[in-house]
Design an enzyme around this catalytic site. Structure first.
Site, PDB file in Angstrom:
ATOM      1  N   LYS A  55       0.810  -0.968  -0.152  1.00 26.23           N
ATOM      2  CA  LYS A  55       0.048   0.006   0.050  1.00 26.23           C
ATOM      3  C   LYS A  55       1.047   1.245   0.081  1.00 26.23           C
ATOM      4  O   LYS A  55       2.260   1.073   0.011  1.00 26.23           O
ATOM      5  CB  LYS A  55      -0.748   0.094   1.263  1.00 26.23           C
ATOM      6  CG  LYS A  55      -0.251   0.058   2.547  1.00 26.23           C
ATOM      7  CD  LYS A  55      -1.235  -0.223   3.774  1.00 26.23           C
ATOM      8  CE  LYS A  55      -0.341  -0.346   4.961  1.00 26.23           C
ATOM      9  NZ  LYS A  55      -1.064  -0.939   6.062  1.00 26.23           N
ATOM     10  N   TYR A 274      17.966  29.222   8.897  1.00 22.02           N
ATOM     11  CA  TYR A 274      16.714  29.799   9.458  1.00 22.02           C
ATOM     12  C   TYR A 274      16.783  29.928  10.964  1.00 22.02           C
ATOM     13  O   TYR A 274      17.178  28.741  11.567  1.00 22.02           O
ATOM     14  CB  TYR A 274      15.692  29.442   8.900  1.00 22.02           C
ATOM     15  CG  TYR A 274      15.283  29.767   7.434  1.00 22.02           C
ATOM     16  CD1 TYR A 274      15.124  30.970   7.209  1.00 22.02           C
ATOM     17  CD2 TYR A 274      15.094  28.449   6.538  1.00 22.02           C
ATOM     18  CE1 TYR A 274      14.840  31.133   5.716  1.00 22.02           C
ATOM     19  CE2 TYR A 274      14.623  28.774   5.327  1.00 22.02           C
ATOM     20  CZ  TYR A 274      14.661  30.097   4.897  1.00 22.02           C
ATOM     21  OH  TYR A 274      14.351  30.244   3.516  1.00 22.02           O
TER      22      TYR A 274
HETATM   23  C1  LIG Z   1      -0.299  -2.011   6.883  1.00 23.90           C
HETATM   24  C2  LIG Z   1      -0.823  -3.420   7.252  1.00 23.90           C
HETATM   25  C3  LIG Z   1      -0.125  -4.339   7.452  1.00 23.90           C
HETATM   26  C4  LIG Z   1       1.469  -4.341   7.369  1.00 23.90           C
HETATM   27  O1  LIG Z   1       1.887  -3.833   8.416  1.00 23.90           O
HETATM   28  P1  LIG Z   1       3.570  -3.747   8.774  1.00 23.90           P
HETATM   29  O2  LIG Z   1       3.522  -3.213  10.091  1.00 23.90           O
HETATM   30  O3  LIG Z   1       4.177  -2.566   7.735  1.00 23.90           O
HETATM   31  O4  LIG Z   1       3.764  -5.193   8.588  1.00 23.90           O
HETATM   32  C5  LIG Z   1      -0.726  -5.688   7.430  1.00 23.90           C
HETATM   33  N1  LIG Z   1      -2.173  -5.761   7.620  1.00 23.90           N
HETATM   34  C6  LIG Z   1      -2.889  -4.587   7.509  1.00 23.90           C
HETATM   35  C7  LIG Z   1      -4.371  -4.774   7.698  1.00 23.90           C
HETATM   36  C8  LIG Z   1      -2.204  -3.364   7.187  1.00 23.90           C
HETATM   37  O5  LIG Z   1      -3.190  -2.363   7.088  1.00 23.90           O
END
Ligand SMILES: *Cc1c(COP(=O)(O)O)cnc(C)c1O
Length: 379
Positions: A55, A274
């Site tokens: 994702k 800055y």
């Molecule tokens: C993002 C996600 C994962 C993966 O999590 P990590 O901590 O990156 O391994 C697994 N299951 C769901 C439902 C997620 O949203």
């Protein structure tokens, strides 16, 4: 292979091949490190399928090239339907699961047309799926809320949801899942409670089951069940509070680099950047690097955040600007204009920069800016 690809943004540009632009900000994506990290997940969960979580543009690494490189994954997961469609458009034909959509009749139809699995996380969504008449039934992942309290059916609703999903003509297969809130802590009663709740609600049901994220894949074998869902570990970030023998072996996939664009000498008592946040205590040599918060380097990075140049870790001095940062290179006279600095990668862990900046590696990786070029490298 060492190719600059336009797959990240989808906007091709012939200017990229000109020599001057070589010394610009680049995220080098090491596909061998990705394969190495995937192999660790496979080794730790040999009896489970692996759903690789890609994702948010594969945690900022470029969703299409990462999906293409993850040939060994059994399934892929994204958050939104658009991300899944992008993968289908690019010819990725693995099973894909969409984690967190607002379920609507139109989206269910799209899932059916493109063979995309859907997480069904509440009664409204389930009813909409059941009421759909689809050309091809979809794979459903019924989510149980075991304590994250974000998405999922309650334990009271779950058995009925399973029965209804199982008899729906619009659903081909029902799978069961839940998500951990605190799996990064090894000795954690909340994770144990979530696991026990999931077990008690699902052991009698005939379906594939999935619980483990990266942290649980690395450290909690009893949560592996039929399908593990590693994300962050694939990109080489160790999510565990207390590293293990295996989590220590993860290799950074993204090496974010930017050039030194100026070097100057300043006297004692002079400030850099800055608001004069850093003031030299002695005559100092300062390098200016062409990357800033607009590129995803966090503005909250404090003085002394490490940056690697020529194998040395040198300290950030002064505030991060939109397009530049400064580092103190007094100790390393060989550093010069044109040298490439590593902001994170194998020499400075992204988690280290994140920690110092009051955030997490996930956020830094997913916020790499649009000006950054992506090079995909396989040694
Ligand atoms: C993002 C996600 C994962 C993966 O999590 P990590 O901590 O990156 O391994 C697994 N299951 C769901 C439902 C997620 O949203």
């Amino acid at each position: 292979m060492h190719a600059s690809q336009d797959l990240h943004t989808g906007t091709g540009s012939s200017i990229e091949s000109q020599p001057e632009t070589r010394q610009s900000i680049v995220a080098k994506i090491h596909l061998d490190a990705l394969s190495h990290n995937f192999a660790i997940a496979r080794k730790l969960a040999p009896n489970s399928e692996i759903m690789a979580v890609i994702k948010a543009n594969a945690y900022g690494h470029g969703i299409v090239p990462i999906a293409a490189a993850l040939k060994a994954a059994d399934l892929l997961a994204v958050a939104r339907l658009d991300e899944a469609l992008r993968l289908r458009t690019e010819g990725i034909d693995k099973p894909i699961v969409v984690f967190s959509e607002l379920i609507s009749p139109a989206k269910i139809n799209t899932c059916s047309q493109h063979d995309i699995g859907l997480v069904i996380h509440n009664r409204d969504g389930l009813n909409t799926v059941i009421a759909s008449s689809l050309p091809v039934p979809i794979d459903a992942w019924l989510k149980l809320d075991t304590g994250m309290h974000r998405l999922g059916f309650s334990t009271q609703e779950f058995a009925a949801a399973y029965q209804d999903a199982n008899s729906a003509s619009s659903i081909r297969r029902v799978h069961l899942m839940s998500h951990f809130a605190t799996a990064d802590h090894m000795e954690d009663v909340h994770t144990d409670r979530q696991t026990a709740l999931f077990e008690s609600c699902t052991t009698d049901l005939k379906a594939k089951r999935s619980l483990a994220n990266s942290a649980a894949t690395l450290s909690k074998p009893h949560t592996h069940l039929d399908v593990v869902r590693p994300g962050i570990m694939l990109y080489g970030v160790d999510p565990l509070e207390t590293p293990t023998e295996h989590s220590r072996q993860l290799k950074a996939v993204m090496h974010l680099e930017a050039p030194v664009i100026a070097v100057r000498e300043i006297g004692s008592g002079e400030s850099v950047g800055y608001n004069r946040r850093w003031i030299s205590k002695k005559p100092s040599r300062i390098a200016t690097i062409g990357i800033g918060y607009a590129d995803g380097y966090p503005r909250s990075a404090p003085n002394l955040t490490p940056v690697a140049i020529r194998g040395h870790r040198v300290p950030l001095v002064g505030y991060v600007s939109m397009d530049m940062i400064c580092v103190d290179i007094t100790a390393h006279p060989e550093i010069q204009i044109g040298d490439m600095a590593q902001l994170w990668g194998d020499q400075v862990r992204v988690a280290e920069v994140a920690d110092l900046s009051g955030t997490i590696a996930y956020e830094l990786l997913t916020r790499v800016g649009k000006r950054v070029r992506y090079d995909y490298i396989r040694d």
